[in-house]
Design a protein around this motif. Structure first.
Motif, PDB file in Angstrom:
ATOM      1  N   GLU A   1      13.076 -13.837   8.707  1.00 39.35           N
ATOM      2  CA  GLU A   1      13.664 -12.886   9.850  1.00 39.35           C
ATOM      3  C   GLU A   1      15.055 -12.213   8.821  1.00 39.35           C
ATOM      4  OE1 GLU A   1      13.007 -15.415  11.025  1.00 39.35           O
ATOM      5  OE2 GLU A   1      10.743 -14.829  11.735  1.00 39.35           O
ATOM      6  N   LEU A   2      15.893 -12.957   9.155  1.00 40.92           N
ATOM      7  CA  LEU A   2      16.846 -12.517   8.120  1.00 40.92           C
ATOM      8  C   LEU A   2      17.247 -12.145   7.163  1.00 40.92           C
ATOM      9  CD1 LEU A   2      20.039 -14.996  10.231  1.00 40.92           C
ATOM     10  CD2 LEU A   2      19.132 -12.769  11.281  1.00 40.92           C
ATOM     11  N   LEU A   3      16.506 -12.813   6.166  1.00 41.63           N
ATOM     12  CA  LEU A   3      16.244 -12.536   4.977  1.00 41.63           C
ATOM     13  C   LEU A   3      15.650 -11.562   4.765  1.00 41.63           C
ATOM     14  CD1 LEU A   3      17.686 -13.229   2.032  1.00 41.63           C
ATOM     15  CD2 LEU A   3      14.924 -14.725   1.783  1.00 41.63           C
ATOM     16  N   VAL A   4      14.368 -11.532   4.828  1.00 34.08           N
ATOM     17  CA  VAL A   4      14.340 -10.424   5.165  1.00 34.08           C
ATOM     18  C   VAL A   4      15.655  -8.754   5.307  1.00 34.08           C
ATOM     19  CG1 VAL A   4      12.294  -8.539   5.344  1.00 34.08           C
ATOM     20  CG2 VAL A   4      12.231 -11.037   5.206  1.00 34.08           C
ATOM     21  N   ALA A   5      15.440  -8.794   6.586  1.00 32.87           N
ATOM     22  CA  ALA A   5      16.615  -7.712   6.652  1.00 32.87           C
ATOM     23  C   ALA A   5      17.902  -7.340   5.490  1.00 32.87           C
ATOM     24  CB  ALA A   5      17.088  -7.956   7.926  1.00 32.87           C
ATOM     25  N   ASP A   6      18.055  -8.302   5.088  1.00 32.52           N
ATOM     26  CA  ASP A   6      19.561  -8.476   4.363  1.00 32.52           C
ATOM     27  C   ASP A   6      18.838  -7.746   3.333  1.00 32.52           C
ATOM     28  OD1 ASP A   6      22.191  -8.496   4.953  1.00 32.52           O
ATOM     29  OD2 ASP A   6      21.804  -9.578   2.649  1.00 32.52           O
ATOM     30  N   ILE A   7      17.359  -8.542   2.384  1.00 32.44           N
ATOM     31  CA  ILE A   7      17.040  -7.718   1.818  1.00 32.44           C
ATOM     32  C   ILE A   7      16.718  -5.829   1.912  1.00 32.44           C
ATOM     33  CG2 ILE A   7      15.258  -7.396  -0.468  1.00 32.44           C
ATOM     34  CD1 ILE A   7      15.025 -10.555   0.323  1.00 32.44           C
TER      35      ILE A   7
ATOM     36  N   THR B   1       0.848  -1.258  -0.101  1.00 32.63           N
ATOM     37  CA  THR B   1       0.449   0.223  -0.214  1.00 32.63           C
ATOM     38  C   THR B   1       1.070   0.836  -0.081  1.00 32.63           C
ATOM     39  OG1 THR B   1       0.066   0.229   2.041  1.00 32.63           O
ATOM     40  CG2 THR B   1      -1.909  -0.959   1.545  1.00 32.63           C
ATOM     41  N   ASP B   2       1.800   0.640  -0.042  1.00 30.67           N
ATOM     42  CA  ASP B   2       3.026   2.593   0.351  1.00 30.67           C
ATOM     43  C   ASP B   2       3.220   3.488  -1.510  1.00 30.67           C
ATOM     44  OD1 ASP B   2       5.402   4.168   0.204  1.00 30.67           O
ATOM     45  OD2 ASP B   2       5.570   3.106   2.220  1.00 30.67           O
TER      46      ASP B   2
ATOM     47  N   GLY C   1       4.672 -10.823   3.427  1.00 32.27           N
ATOM     48  CA  GLY C   1       3.977  -9.654   4.400  1.00 32.27           C
ATOM     49  C   GLY C   1       5.930  -8.869   4.423  1.00 32.27           C
ATOM     50  N   PRO C   2       6.422  -9.403   5.307  1.00 35.49           N
ATOM     51  CA  PRO C   2       6.967  -8.222   5.960  1.00 35.49           C
ATOM     52  C   PRO C   2       7.392  -7.257   4.588  1.00 35.49           C
ATOM     53  CG  PRO C   2       7.818 -10.364   7.033  1.00 35.49           C
ATOM     54  CD  PRO C   2       6.756 -10.431   5.952  1.00 35.49           C
ATOM     55  N   LEU C   3       8.008  -8.027   3.529  1.00 39.12           N
ATOM     56  CA  LEU C   3       8.657  -7.200   2.577  1.00 39.12           C
ATOM     57  C   LEU C   3       7.298  -5.875   1.978  1.00 39.12           C
ATOM     58  CD1 LEU C   3      10.748  -9.874   0.534  1.00 39.12           C
ATOM     59  CD2 LEU C   3      11.416  -7.839   1.838  1.00 39.12           C
ATOM     60  N   THR C   4       6.910  -6.467   2.169  1.00 38.42           N
ATOM     61  CA  THR C   4       5.396  -5.504   1.667  1.00 38.42           C
ATOM     62  C   THR C   4       4.844  -4.650   2.624  1.00 38.42           C
ATOM     63  OG1 THR C   4       3.776  -7.424   1.779  1.00 38.42           O
ATOM     64  CG2 THR C   4       4.246  -6.940  -0.335  1.00 38.42           C
ATOM     65  N   GLU C   5       5.371  -4.308   3.735  1.00 39.37           N
ATOM     66  CA  GLU C   5       4.866  -3.538   4.317  1.00 39.37           C
ATOM     67  C   GLU C   5       5.215  -2.012   4.594  1.00 39.37           C
ATOM     68  OE1 GLU C   5       6.552  -4.850   8.424  1.00 39.37           O
ATOM     69  OE2 GLU C   5       5.640  -6.706   9.633  1.00 39.37           O
ATOM     70  N   PRO C   6       4.340  -1.273   4.692  1.00 39.70           N
ATOM     71  CA  PRO C   6       4.434  -0.014   3.528  1.00 39.70           C
ATOM     72  C   PRO C   6       5.075   1.185   5.005  1.00 39.70           C
ATOM     73  CG  PRO C   6       2.005  -0.116   4.358  1.00 39.70           C
ATOM     74  CD  PRO C   6       2.776  -1.762   4.763  1.00 39.70           C
ATOM     75  N   GLY C   7       6.543   1.733   4.483  1.00 42.77           N
ATOM     76  CA  GLY C   7       7.590   1.954   4.996  1.00 42.77           C
ATOM     77  C   GLY C   7       8.053   2.098   3.836  1.00 42.77           C
ATOM     78  N   PRO C   8       9.119   2.640   4.742  1.00 41.47           N
ATOM     79  CA  PRO C   8      10.983   3.152   3.434  1.00 41.47           C
ATOM     80  C   PRO C   8      11.388   1.813   2.983  1.00 41.47           C
ATOM     81  CG  PRO C   8      11.344   3.199   5.783  1.00 41.47           C
ATOM     82  CD  PRO C   8       9.864   3.217   5.745  1.00 41.47           C
ATOM     83  N   ASP C   9      10.877   0.736   3.268  1.00 40.30           N
ATOM     84  CA  ASP C   9      11.560  -0.238   2.962  1.00 40.30           C
ATOM     85  C   ASP C   9      10.429  -1.252   2.459  1.00 40.30           C
ATOM     86  OD1 ASP C   9      14.550   0.426   3.432  1.00 40.30           O
ATOM     87  OD2 ASP C   9      13.158  -0.697   5.685  1.00 40.30           O
ATOM     88  N   ALA C  10       9.417  -0.666   1.511  1.00 44.48           N
ATOM     89  CA  ALA C  10       7.802  -1.189   1.260  1.00 44.48           C
ATOM     90  C   ALA C  10       8.935  -2.187  -0.070  1.00 44.48           C
ATOM     91  CB  ALA C  10       7.283  -0.293   1.025  1.00 44.48           C
ATOM     92  N   PHE C  11       8.072  -2.994  -0.911  1.00 41.71           N
ATOM     93  CA  PHE C  11       8.109  -3.815  -1.804  1.00 41.71           C
ATOM     94  C   PHE C  11       7.112  -4.064  -2.469  1.00 41.71           C
ATOM     95  CE2 PHE C  11      12.622  -5.165  -0.309  1.00 41.71           C
ATOM     96  CZ  PHE C  11      12.959  -4.386  -1.287  1.00 41.71           C
TER      97      PHE C  11
END
Length: 376
Positions: A361-367, A92-93, A117-127
């Protein structure tokens, strides 16, 4: 030819479930040999196969897993004559960056469920996340004809991103997905913002075969490399068979659910970090997707096509690249980046070959960390 994109939902007919239950009920299992240790030294033990098959028959709920998969928007389209299935989950970002996630073998699009879900979360790192099934895998079936391998798949996925309206995008993947990701950067550098690759210590076994042999190893590093290469030599039979005679194993994988189960479960055991804890149900969801789509045969054929394509898995480019190595070893970088020119290199003791399932969680943070500095 049409560029039409159609909504898709997984609906396995009840007759297919009934047939699977019958086959599992009537399955024959190998008898244990007196004196054998019940370990994995000769492959997956018969007792483990039996236990998994019984759980698949009596304890595993496909309909619940099907509903979980259908919680994500899915679509199909035809590219170069081939049906391509994919998930497309928009953030939605408004500033979200398109991200193509590509799985490998023996995996499916479902490997990425915990990271979407985490990767699409709105915010400066959204995908905006796009997760296609490789041709011949899962619901990207049936195959339209021969020739579906790495390069042709790369072109198809570039076309997929065009159809979705993404002129520029980020790309990420492991195993076969790493090959597609790297080739996208090599062939479409003007479109790819950056590439992120996940790998594991098993990569070192390919030194001297598909990867360069590192120089000036210490005694400890050489011993680790020798052990990894010996283990790969003992365990690579699946690749040799599928790279040369895929039609032979196709008969067993298509007709026997226990055969398909053993074929995949053995690789999950071998390539998963013992501390990762992939559940039986997650494993069986992968196996079920192969079984219901008859894609054990066509996934094997993909490896055959890749082995006979006349080009390797690696493709050089000037597009920024990041690496995340799970269940790591220093020897991985000695092989893949001996001069340490890759600016973004992350080593994790956790996780393994199936990083998106083992250490999401580690993969999302690194991406996020890698692409943060590349965002427009």
């Amino acid at each position: 030819m049409t560029n039409q994109i159609r909504p898709f939902r997984i609906r396995i007919p009840q007759a297919e479930l009934d047939d699977l239950h019958r086959r599992l009920t009537d399955a024959r299992f190998a008898d244990p040999v007196p004196g054998d240790e019940p370990d994995w030294s000769r492959g997956i033990p018969a007792a483990v196969v039996r236990e998994l098959a019984e759980h698949w028959r009596d304890g595993y709920d496909w309909r619940a897993q099907e509903a979980a998969l259908n919680a994500f928007p899915q679509f199909t389209t035809v590219i170069d004559g081939q049906p391509i299935h994919f998930l497309h989950v928009r953030s939605t970002d408004p500033g979200a960056v398109p991200l193509l996630l590509t799985h490998g073998y023996p995996s499916t699009f479902a490997e990425f469920l915990d990271v979407i879900g985490p990767l699409t979360e709105p915010g400066p790192d959204a995908f905006h996340v796009v997760v296609p099934s490789l041709p011949g895998f899962g619901f990207s079936t049936p195959l339209s004809g021969p020739g579906w391998e790495l390069a042709r798949t790369t072109d198809a996925f570039a076309e997929l991103m065009t159809r979705l309206g993404y002129d520029r995008f980020a790309a990420q993947g492991g195993d076969i997905g790493a090959g597609v990701t790297g080739r996208l950067a090599a062939l479409y550098p003007e479109r790819v913002l950056g590439t992120h690759v996940n790998s594991d210590r098993g990569t070192i076994a390919l030194a001297g075969e598909q990867l360069p042999m590192p120089e000036h190893l210490t005694v400890t590093e050489q011993a680790e490399l020798d052990a990894a290469r010996a283990a790969w030599k003992a365990g690579r039979g699946y690749l040799d068979l599928q790279s040369h005679t895929p039609e032979t194993i196709a008969a067993a994988l298509t007709d026997s659910p226990v055969g398909q189960l053993a074929w995949l479960a053995e690789k999950f055991e071998a390539w998963t970090n013992p501390g990762s804890g992939i559940s039986r149900d997650r494993l069986l969801t992968t196996v079920s997707l192969y079984w219901f789509t008859r894609s054990g045969a066509t996934a094997a054929r993909f490896l055959y096509e890749a082995a006979h394509a006349g080009h390797g898995w690696l493709a050089a480019s000037d597009v920024p690249v990041g690496w995340a190595v799970f269940n790591t070893s220093p020897v991985v970088r000695r092989i893949m980046d001996p001069d340490e020119k890759i600016e973004h290199w992350s080593d994790f003791a956790e996780g393994g070959h199936f990083a998106a399932m083992e250490a999401p969680e580690l993969l999302v943070a690194d991406i996020r960390a890698f692409f943060r500095k590349l965002r427009p």
